[in-house]
Design a protein around this motif. Structure first.
Motif, PDB file in Angstrom:
ATOM      1  N   ASP A   3       0.826  -1.210   0.000  1.00 46.67           N
ATOM      2  CA  ASP A   3       0.000   0.000   0.000  1.00 46.67           C
ATOM      3  C   ASP A   3       0.855   1.252   0.000  1.00 46.67           C
ATOM      4  O   ASP A   3       0.528   2.232  -0.665  1.00 46.67           O
ATOM      5  CB  ASP A   3      -0.950   0.011   1.196  1.00 46.67           C
ATOM      6  N   ARG A   4       1.944   1.238   0.722  1.00 47.08           N
ATOM      7  CA  ARG A   4       2.839   2.401   0.759  1.00 47.08           C
ATOM      8  C   ARG A   4       3.501   2.631  -0.594  1.00 47.08           C
ATOM      9  O   ARG A   4       3.642   3.762  -1.042  1.00 47.08           O
ATOM     10  CB  ARG A   4       3.914   2.211   1.834  1.00 47.08           C
ATOM     11  N   ILE A   5       3.906   1.551  -1.262  1.00 47.14           N
ATOM     12  CA  ILE A   5       4.508   1.666  -2.596  1.00 47.14           C
ATOM     13  C   ILE A   5       3.497   2.267  -3.561  1.00 47.14           C
ATOM     14  O   ILE A   5       3.807   3.197  -4.316  1.00 47.14           O
ATOM     15  CB  ILE A   5       5.004   0.292  -3.095  1.00 47.14           C
ATOM     16  N   LEU A   6       2.279   1.736  -3.544  1.00 46.51           N
ATOM     17  CA  LEU A   6       1.241   2.247  -4.444  1.00 46.51           C
ATOM     18  C   LEU A   6       0.905   3.697  -4.127  1.00 46.51           C
ATOM     19  O   LEU A   6       0.645   4.491  -5.031  1.00 46.51           O
ATOM     20  CB  LEU A   6       0.001   1.365  -4.371  1.00 46.51           C
ATOM     21  N   GLU A   7       0.930   4.045  -2.869  1.00 41.88           N
ATOM     22  CA  GLU A   7       0.650   5.428  -2.463  1.00 41.88           C
ATOM     23  C   GLU A   7       1.686   6.390  -3.051  1.00 41.88           C
ATOM     24  O   GLU A   7       1.338   7.436  -3.590  1.00 41.88           O
ATOM     25  CB  GLU A   7       0.659   5.525  -0.941  1.00 41.88           C
ATOM     26  N   VAL A   8       2.950   6.031  -2.966  1.00 43.39           N
ATOM     27  CA  VAL A   8       4.016   6.874  -3.512  1.00 43.39           C
ATOM     28  C   VAL A   8       3.880   6.988  -5.030  1.00 43.39           C
ATOM     29  O   VAL A   8       3.975   8.078  -5.594  1.00 43.39           O
ATOM     30  CB  VAL A   8       5.409   6.329  -3.116  1.00 43.39           C
ATOM     31  N   LEU A   9       3.624   5.871  -5.688  1.00 50.87           N
ATOM     32  CA  LEU A   9       3.497   5.892  -7.144  1.00 50.87           C
ATOM     33  C   LEU A   9       2.221   6.590  -7.607  1.00 50.87           C
ATOM     34  O   LEU A   9       2.158   7.061  -8.734  1.00 50.87           O
ATOM     35  CB  LEU A   9       3.543   4.463  -7.701  1.00 50.87           C
ATOM     36  N   ASN A  10       1.238   6.664  -6.754  1.00 53.96           N
ATOM     37  CA  ASN A  10      -0.036   7.262  -7.131  1.00 53.96           C
ATOM     38  C   ASN A  10       0.079   8.767  -7.402  1.00 53.96           C
ATOM     39  O   ASN A  10      -0.840   9.371  -7.932  1.00 53.96           O
ATOM     40  CB  ASN A  10      -1.095   6.998  -6.054  1.00 53.96           C
ATOM     41  N   ALA A  11       1.200   9.355  -7.086  1.00 52.62           N
ATOM     42  CA  ALA A  11       1.426  10.777  -7.361  1.00 52.62           C
ATOM     43  C   ALA A  11       1.595  11.036  -8.859  1.00 52.62           C
ATOM     44  O   ALA A  11       1.730  12.175  -9.281  1.00 52.62           O
ATOM     45  CB  ALA A  11       2.648  11.273  -6.601  1.00 52.62           C
ATOM     46  N   GLY A  12       1.571   9.964  -9.653  1.00 53.28           N
ATOM     47  CA  GLY A  12       1.701  10.114 -11.103  1.00 53.28           C
ATOM     48  C   GLY A  12       3.141  10.162 -11.576  1.00 53.28           C
ATOM     49  O   GLY A  12       3.418  10.548 -12.707  1.00 53.28           O
ATOM     50  N   LEU A  13       4.049   9.735 -10.724  1.00 52.57           N
ATOM     51  CA  LEU A  13       5.464   9.761 -11.064  1.00 52.57           C
ATOM     52  C   LEU A  13       5.962   8.391 -11.490  1.00 52.57           C
ATOM     53  O   LEU A  13       5.406   7.376 -11.104  1.00 52.57           O
ATOM     54  CB  LEU A  13       6.279  10.234  -9.856  1.00 52.57           C
ATOM     55  N   VAL A  14       7.008   8.383 -12.269  1.00 57.48           N
ATOM     56  CA  VAL A  14       7.730   7.159 -12.612  1.00 57.48           C
ATOM     57  C   VAL A  14       8.959   7.159 -11.721  1.00 57.48           C
ATOM     58  O   VAL A  14       9.768   8.086 -11.774  1.00 57.48           O
ATOM     59  CB  VAL A  14       8.127   7.144 -14.104  1.00 57.48           C
ATOM     60  N   LEU A  15       9.077   6.130 -10.872  1.00 57.46           N
ATOM     61  CA  LEU A  15      10.136   6.120  -9.864  1.00 57.46           C
ATOM     62  C   LEU A  15      10.920   4.815  -9.853  1.00 57.46           C
ATOM     63  O   LEU A  15      10.413   3.774 -10.247  1.00 57.46           O
ATOM     64  CB  LEU A  15       9.520   6.326  -8.472  1.00 57.46           C
ATOM     65  N   SER A  16      12.120   4.907  -9.342  1.00 55.26           N
ATOM     66  CA  SER A  16      12.966   3.726  -9.183  1.00 55.26           C
ATOM     67  C   SER A  16      12.719   3.104  -7.813  1.00 55.26           C
ATOM     68  O   SER A  16      12.250   3.779  -6.894  1.00 55.26           O
ATOM     69  CB  SER A  16      14.442   4.129  -9.292  1.00 55.26           C
ATOM     70  N   PRO A  17      13.068   1.828  -7.663  1.00 56.39           N
ATOM     71  CA  PRO A  17      12.939   1.193  -6.353  1.00 56.39           C
ATOM     72  C   PRO A  17      13.730   1.936  -5.274  1.00 56.39           C
ATOM     73  O   PRO A  17      13.289   2.025  -4.129  1.00 56.39           O
ATOM     74  CB  PRO A  17      13.498  -0.214  -6.572  1.00 56.39           C
ATOM     75  N   THR A  18      14.855   2.485  -5.619  1.00 60.09           N
ATOM     76  CA  THR A  18      15.678   3.212  -4.652  1.00 60.09           C
ATOM     77  C   THR A  18      14.947   4.440  -4.116  1.00 60.09           C
ATOM     78  O   THR A  18      14.921   4.683  -2.905  1.00 60.09           O
ATOM     79  CB  THR A  18      17.017   3.630  -5.282  1.00 60.09           C
ATOM     80  N   ILE A  19      14.333   5.202  -4.989  1.00 52.65           N
ATOM     81  CA  ILE A  19      13.600   6.406  -4.579  1.00 52.65           C
ATOM     82  C   ILE A  19      12.365   6.027  -3.762  1.00 52.65           C
ATOM     83  O   ILE A  19      12.063   6.657  -2.748  1.00 52.65           O
ATOM     84  CB  ILE A  19      13.202   7.252  -5.803  1.00 52.65           C
ATOM     85  N   ILE A  20      11.666   4.991  -4.192  1.00 47.87           N
ATOM     86  CA  ILE A  20      10.492   4.537  -3.434  1.00 47.87           C
ATOM     87  C   ILE A  20      10.919   4.091  -2.045  1.00 47.87           C
ATOM     88  O   ILE A  20      10.308   4.479  -1.041  1.00 47.87           O
ATOM     89  CB  ILE A  20       9.767   3.394  -4.172  1.00 47.87           C
TER      90      ILE A  20
END
Length: 74
Positions: A3-20
């Protein structure tokens, strides 16, 4: 953690595992493993090497339009 991963990605960004991992205070390795599973479930999409974004399915899961039982049926 999913849920936390999806929450961060839900901002509409493309992110790396390191940033997440940095943003949710988890290890990069643990986030990488979960992203692999989330990708298999169609909740996130790998855009390029080590870059992920949330899918429409992932957004539906976050808002409760799609539940865990529906994920397991596939």
């Amino acid at each position: 953690m999913d849920d936390r991963i999806l929450e961060v990605l839900n901002a509409g960004l493309v992110l790396s595992p390191t940033i997440i991992a940095y943003n949710i205070d988890k290890s990069r390795e643990a986030v990488g493993r979960r992203l692999s599973e989330l990708s298999k479930s169609g909740l996130v999409k790998r855009i390029e090497r080590d870059r992920y974004e949330i899918t429409e399915r992932g957004s539906a899961y976050r808002t409760g339009e799609l539940n865990v039982d529906e994920l397991e049926d596939e």
